[in-house]
Design an enzyme around this catalytic site. Structure first.
Site, short mmCIF file in Angstrom:
data_model
loop_
_atom_site.label_atom_id
_atom_site.label_comp_id
_atom_site.label_asym_id
_atom_site.label_seq_id
_atom_site.Cartn_x
_atom_site.Cartn_y
_atom_site.Cartn_z
CB SER A 142 35.15 78.17 -44.38
OG SER A 142 34.38 79.36 -44.31
CE1 TYR A 155 35.55 78.23 -49.63
CE2 TYR A 155 34.12 78.97 -47.86
CZ TYR A 155 35.39 78.78 -48.38
OH TYR A 155 36.49 79.15 -47.64
P1 NAP Z 1 44.00 82.42 -51.70
O1 NAP Z 1 44.57 83.66 -51.15
O2 NAP Z 1 43.13 82.48 -52.90
O3 NAP Z 1 45.18 81.36 -51.96
C1 NAP Z 1 44.85 80.10 -52.45
C2 NAP Z 1 46.08 79.22 -52.55
O4 NAP Z 1 45.64 77.92 -52.97
C3 NAP Z 1 47.10 79.70 -53.55
O5 NAP Z 1 48.38 79.30 -53.15
C4 NAP Z 1 46.68 78.93 -54.82
O6 NAP Z 1 47.76 78.71 -55.74
C5 NAP Z 1 46.24 77.62 -54.24
N1 NAP Z 1 45.27 76.92 -55.07
C6 NAP Z 1 44.11 77.39 -55.58
N2 NAP Z 1 43.52 76.43 -56.30
C7 NAP Z 1 44.32 75.34 -56.23
C8 NAP Z 1 44.26 74.05 -56.78
N3 NAP Z 1 43.25 73.66 -57.58
N4 NAP Z 1 45.27 73.19 -56.52
C9 NAP Z 1 46.30 73.55 -55.75
N5 NAP Z 1 46.42 74.77 -55.20
C10 NAP Z 1 45.44 75.65 -55.44
O7 NAP Z 1 43.10 81.68 -50.59
P2 NAP Z 1 43.15 81.80 -48.99
O8 NAP Z 1 42.25 82.90 -48.58
O9 NAP Z 1 44.54 81.78 -48.53
O10 NAP Z 1 42.41 80.44 -48.59
C11 NAP Z 1 43.13 79.28 -48.18
C12 NAP Z 1 42.16 78.29 -47.55
O11 NAP Z 1 41.50 78.91 -46.45
C13 NAP Z 1 41.06 77.83 -48.50
O12 NAP Z 1 40.77 76.47 -48.28
C14 NAP Z 1 39.87 78.69 -48.09
O13 NAP Z 1 38.65 78.06 -48.38
C15 NAP Z 1 40.11 78.78 -46.60
N6 NAP Z 1 39.43 79.93 -45.98
C16 NAP Z 1 39.80 81.20 -46.27
C17 NAP Z 1 39.14 82.26 -45.65
C18 NAP Z 1 39.50 83.70 -45.90
O14 NAP Z 1 38.81 84.57 -45.31
N7 NAP Z 1 40.50 84.00 -46.69
C19 NAP Z 1 38.10 82.00 -44.74
C20 NAP Z 1 37.75 80.69 -44.48
C21 NAP Z 1 38.44 79.65 -45.10
P3 NAP Z 1 47.80 79.48 -57.18
O15 NAP Z 1 48.06 80.91 -56.91
O16 NAP Z 1 48.91 78.80 -57.93
O17 NAP Z 1 46.45 79.25 -57.79
#
Ligand code: NAP
Length: 251
Positions: A142, A155
């Site tokens: 991130s 984080y």
């Molecule tokens: P999200 O929409 O909350 O989706 C998270 C995904 O990870 C879901 O499939 C969830 O499955 C799974 N997950 C959560 N906790 C888990 C665990 N303990 N074990 C296995 N799977 C787990 O998140 P996202 O925005 O797509 O983020 C994905 C990645 O990108 C993360 O690493 C986040 O830090 C990074 N990121 C995101 C952003 C952003 O702006 N969105 C920015 C920078 C970095 P369930 O539904 O079954 O819980």
């Protein structure tokens, strides 16, 4: 199809960025296993959707922080598909709060899910990749790792650790044909950011050079490239994909 015949594992592949990554890798011809934590319905819906499109894909419930499960899962992929070519460590959570009020529970939850998981999955995948003398590891970081945000010490510490891990492992395994990179998303519209988008989406948009919030596909496209043979001379790199959010205001 630039990933035809390759096999991949994506953690947290059922929703958001992970879901888009599963789609992108499968569309390029890879067989894809992915994990989820609690939402089996979303995971099953994605499997059905991709199977209708004749893609080979399966989902497994696995908490990313569970090391034994990581090893079990990599063994399953190798037994089923003979090898693991691509590992995408995407699973991540937020438990935001100012340090003064942050519980140890919320500190550890984020460190375990977002950082210790990287150790578990890389540790499990690295031997089969070394035996095959090829592999692609992509860790989802991130921009918070580099720039910080109030309320995100847990984080940003986890993502900063992930980036250091990425550089070290890249140096360890480069001569074995394995590359290890990170992708650092900026502000991507997913469930994780929904509350912030609803509260301040328009204001955030103004700070982004390309004047739009990121989409999960923006990250998936970068991951798909790093997973391909075309990226073989890129390793230990953190690729920022943020539409210019972190360019700053200039002089
Ligand atoms: P999200 O929409 O909350 O989706 C998270 C995904 O990870 C879901 O499939 C969830 O499955 C799974 N997950 C959560 N906790 C888990 C665990 N303990 N074990 C296995 N799977 C787990 O998140 P996202 O925005 O797509 O983020 C994905 C990645 O990108 C993360 O690493 C986040 O830090 C990074 N990121 C995101 C952003 C952003 O702006 N969105 C920015 C920078 C970095 P369930 O539904 O079954 O819980």
């Amino acid at each position: 199809m630039k990933l035809a015949g390759k096999t991949a594992l994506v953690t947290g592949g059922s929703r958001g960025i992970g879901r888009a990554i599963v789609h992108a890798l499968a569309k390029e011809g890879a067989k894809v296993a992915f994990t989820y934590n609690s939402n089996a319905e979303a995971a099953n819906a994605l499997v059905k959707e991709l199977e209708l499109d004749q893609r080979e894909v399966f989902a497994i419930q696995a908490d990313a922080a569970d090391g034994a499960k990581a090893h079990e899962l990599i063994d399953t992929v190798v037994e089923k598909w003979e090898r693991i070519d691509i590992l995408v460590n995407n699973a991540g959570i937020i438990k935001d709060g100012l340090l003064a009020a942050m519980s140890e529970e919320n500190w550890l939850a984020v460190i375990n899910t977002n950082l210790n998981s990287i150790y578990h999955y890389c540790h499990a995948a690295i031997r089969p990749m070394m035996s095959a003398r090829k592999g692609r590891i992509i860790n989802i970081s991130s921009v918070a790792a580099r720039y910080g945000n109030p309320g995100q010490v847990n984080y940003a510490a986890a993502k900063g650790g992930l980036e250091g891990f990425t550089r070290c492992l890249a140096k360890e395994v480069g001569r074995r044909g394995i590359t290890v990179n990170a992708v650092a998303p900026g502000f991507i519209a997913t469930d994780m950011t929904e509350a912030i988008v609803n509260a301040a989406g328009k204001e955030i948009q103004k700070q982004i050079a390309v004047r739009r919030l990121g989409e999960a596909d923006d990250i998936a496209n970068a991951v798909s490239f790093l997973a391909s043979d075309e990226s073989s001379y890129i390793t230990g790199h953190v690729l920022t994909v943020d539409g210019g959010l972190t360019l700053g205001s200039g002089m």
